[in-house]
Design an enzyme around this catalytic site. Structure first.
Site, PDB file in Angstrom:
ATOM      1  N   ASP A  38      -3.734  16.714  -0.561  1.00 15.20           N
ATOM      2  CA  ASP A  38      -5.372  16.732   0.173  1.00 15.20           C
ATOM      3  C   ASP A  38      -5.368  17.159   1.515  1.00 15.20           C
ATOM      4  O   ASP A  38      -4.773  16.686   2.840  1.00 15.20           O
ATOM      5  CB  ASP A  38      -5.066  15.125  -0.277  1.00 15.20           C
ATOM      6  CG  ASP A  38      -5.343  15.277  -2.083  1.00 15.20           C
ATOM      7  OD1 ASP A  38      -5.410  16.259  -2.468  1.00 15.20           O
ATOM      8  OD2 ASP A  38      -5.015  13.983  -2.056  1.00 15.20           O
ATOM      9  N   TYR A  66       6.420  10.119  -0.258  1.00 14.30           N
ATOM     10  CA  TYR A  66       5.258   9.853  -0.028  1.00 14.30           C
ATOM     11  C   TYR A  66       5.287   8.516   1.385  1.00 14.30           C
ATOM     12  O   TYR A  66       5.629   7.555   0.489  1.00 14.30           O
ATOM     13  CB  TYR A  66       4.399   9.979  -0.767  1.00 14.30           C
ATOM     14  CG  TYR A  66       4.037  11.154  -0.908  1.00 14.30           C
ATOM     15  CD1 TYR A  66       2.716  12.348  -0.116  1.00 14.30           C
ATOM     16  CD2 TYR A  66       4.602  11.333  -2.026  1.00 14.30           C
ATOM     17  CE1 TYR A  66       2.493  12.921  -1.801  1.00 14.30           C
ATOM     18  CE2 TYR A  66       3.615  12.692  -3.486  1.00 14.30           C
ATOM     19  CZ  TYR A  66       2.944  13.758  -2.740  1.00 14.30           C
ATOM     20  OH  TYR A  66       3.185  15.007  -3.422  1.00 14.30           O
ATOM     21  N   ASP A  80      -9.549   7.212  -3.193  1.00  8.36           N
ATOM     22  CA  ASP A  80      -9.188   7.269  -1.733  1.00  8.36           C
ATOM     23  C   ASP A  80     -10.308   6.928  -0.832  1.00  8.36           C
ATOM     24  O   ASP A  80     -11.524   6.503  -1.353  1.00  8.36           O
ATOM     25  CB  ASP A  80      -8.881   8.881  -1.225  1.00  8.36           C
ATOM     26  CG  ASP A  80      -9.227   9.289  -1.003  1.00  8.36           C
ATOM     27  OD1 ASP A  80     -10.537   9.978  -1.529  1.00  8.36           O
ATOM     28  OD2 ASP A  80      -8.941  11.161  -1.625  1.00  8.36           O
ATOM     29  N   ARG A 174      -2.502   8.448  -5.208  1.00  3.70           N
ATOM     30  CA  ARG A 174      -3.877   8.353  -5.679  1.00  3.70           C
ATOM     31  C   ARG A 174      -4.407   7.510  -6.687  1.00  3.70           C
ATOM     32  O   ARG A 174      -4.886   6.606  -6.564  1.00  3.70           O
ATOM     33  CB  ARG A 174      -5.126   9.344  -5.405  1.00  3.70           C
ATOM     34  CG  ARG A 174      -5.617   9.633  -3.769  1.00  3.70           C
ATOM     35  CD  ARG A 174      -6.973  10.981  -3.563  1.00  3.70           C
ATOM     36  NE  ARG A 174      -6.426  12.288  -4.629  1.00  3.70           N
ATOM     37  CZ  ARG A 174      -6.949  12.937  -5.010  1.00  3.70           C
ATOM     38  NH1 ARG A 174      -8.544  12.493  -6.011  1.00  3.70           N
ATOM     39  NH2 ARG A 174      -6.427  13.756  -5.288  1.00  3.70           N
TER      40      ARG A 174
END
Length: 300
Positions: A38, A66, A80, A174
C-alpha cells in the site's frame, strides 16, 4: 542485467512508482515488482530486472513478515488511517488478555475477507476503483484461505498495539486489524505497516532508490543484488545429464533416469535445474505412469 534488488519502498509511493523509478535509474525497460505494498506502507519490495522478472511470481509466493501498528476503538472504511471513520467506541474495558485471545484466533489457516479498498479485481476492475466510483454495492466479497504462521505482540499501550505477523501471500494485515476490532466489538484499524521480510529479502539489507543511484554510479550494482539462483536457493535441485539439457530447454519432459544428481524429497515440487556447467532454470516435478519426471518451469 538479470538481477533482483531489495528495494526499501518509502511511504507515499505505490509499488508501480518504484518500478518506474528503477526503470529510469537503470535504463532498463523490463522491470517488475514482487507484491504490492500500500502507498502508506514501507519496507521490503524486491524488484526484478531483465530476465529475472520470470521469477516475480515465485518471490510473490514466499511468506512475508510485517510489523503493524493498530488502534482499537476506531473503525474506518479502508481498515487503515487513510479512510473515513465509520464508528468510534470506547475500548477502555478491553484487557490485555482479551486482546491476546483475539490475536491468537487469527493464527493458522483462516478464511479472510479482503478490504473493498484493495487492488483485487472484480470483473476486470479494481475493487477500490469501483468503491470510489460509487459502485461498492456491486462487490460481493469472497473470503480467501490464508495462513498466519505466527503473531507476536511487540508492545501494548491500549488502545495502541504493535505486533509482528508472519503470513502467507494474499494476507491483508489491514483485515487482521479490522477482524480483531470486530471480535472485541470496539472496532480497530491499522495506523502503520512495515514489511520487514519477503522470502530471503530482509529489511536491514534493503536499499533506498537514492542508494540504487549511487551504486549505479559506482558500478557496484551486481554486488548489491541477487541472482535468480540465489532467490531459488531454498528449492531442491537436480542435475541433468548432457543428453537431456537441450530437451529440457525446449520444454520436453525428462525422466528421473536422466538425472545425473539430485537432493529430492518425497514432497518436492518445484526444483532448481542444473547442467554440468551450472544453473539453467527451474523445473516442475510430476509423475507419469508412476515415473518421476521434470519439465521446464522457467528457463534461463
Amino acid at each position: 542485467m538479470d538481477r533482483i534488488f531489495n528495494i526499501y519502498k518509502p511511504a507515499g509511493m505505490t509499488s508501480h512508482d518504484v518500478v518506474y523509478k528503477v526503470r529510469r535509474i537503470l535504463g532498463i525497460k523490463k522491470v517488475g515488482h514482487t507484491g504490492t505494498l500500500d502507498p502508506d506502507a514501507v519496507g521490503v519490495l524486491p524488484i526484478c530486472v531483465g530476465r529475472a522478472t520470470k521469477v516475480c511470481d515465485l518471490i510473490l509466493n514466499k511468506d512475508k513478515t510485517y510489523i503493524c501498528d493498530m488502534v482499537l476503538g476506531i473503525e474506518t472504511d479502508t481498515y487503515d488511517s487513510s479512510g473515513q471513520v465509520l464508528e468510534v467506541k470506547d475500548p477502555s474495558a478491553i484487557t490485555e488478555k482479551d486482546l491476546i485471545k483475539a490475536l491468537e484466533s487469527q493464527i493458522g489457516v483462516i478464511d479472510q475477507l479482503p478490504p473493498k479498498y484493495s487492488a483485487l479485481k472484480v470483473k476486470g476492475r479494481r475493487m477500490c476503483d469501483l468503491v470510489r466510483a460509487g459502485k461498492g454495492d456491486q462487490i460481493d466479497l469472497v473470503a480467501r484461505k490464508i495462513f498466519i504462521k505466527r503473531i507476536s505482540i511487540l508492545s501494548i499501550d491500549l488502545p495502541k498495539v504493535k505486533f509482528e505477523v508472519e503470513c502467507s501471500k494474499g494476507t491483508y494485515v489491514r483485515s487482521i486489524c479490522h477482524d480483531i476490532g470486530q471480535i472485541l466489538e470496539v472496532g480497530a484499524h491499522m495506523t502503520g505497516l512495515i514489511r520487514s521480510k519477503t522470502g530471503i529479502f530482509e529489511i536491514d539489507k534493503a536499499i533506498s532508490l537514492e542508494e540504487l543511484e549511487r551504486l549505479r554510479d559506482d558500478d557496484r550494482l551486481e554486488e548489491n543484488s541477487w541472482s535468480v539462483e540465489d532467490v531459488l536457493s531454498d528449492l531442491p535441485y537436480i542435475v541433468l545429464r548432457d543428453n537431456a539439457v537441450k530437451y529440457y530447454s525446449n520444454g520436453g519432459k525428462i525422466e528421473e533416469r536422466r538425472f545425473d544428481d539430485h537432493n529430492l524429497k518425497e514432497d518436492s515440487d518445484l526444483v532448481r535445474v542444473y547442467s554440468k556447467d551450472g544453473f539453467i532454470g527451474s523445473g516442475q516435478l510430476f509423475r507419469q505412469d508412476g515415473v518421476l519426471m521434470v519439465k521446464s518451469h522457467k528457463f534461463f
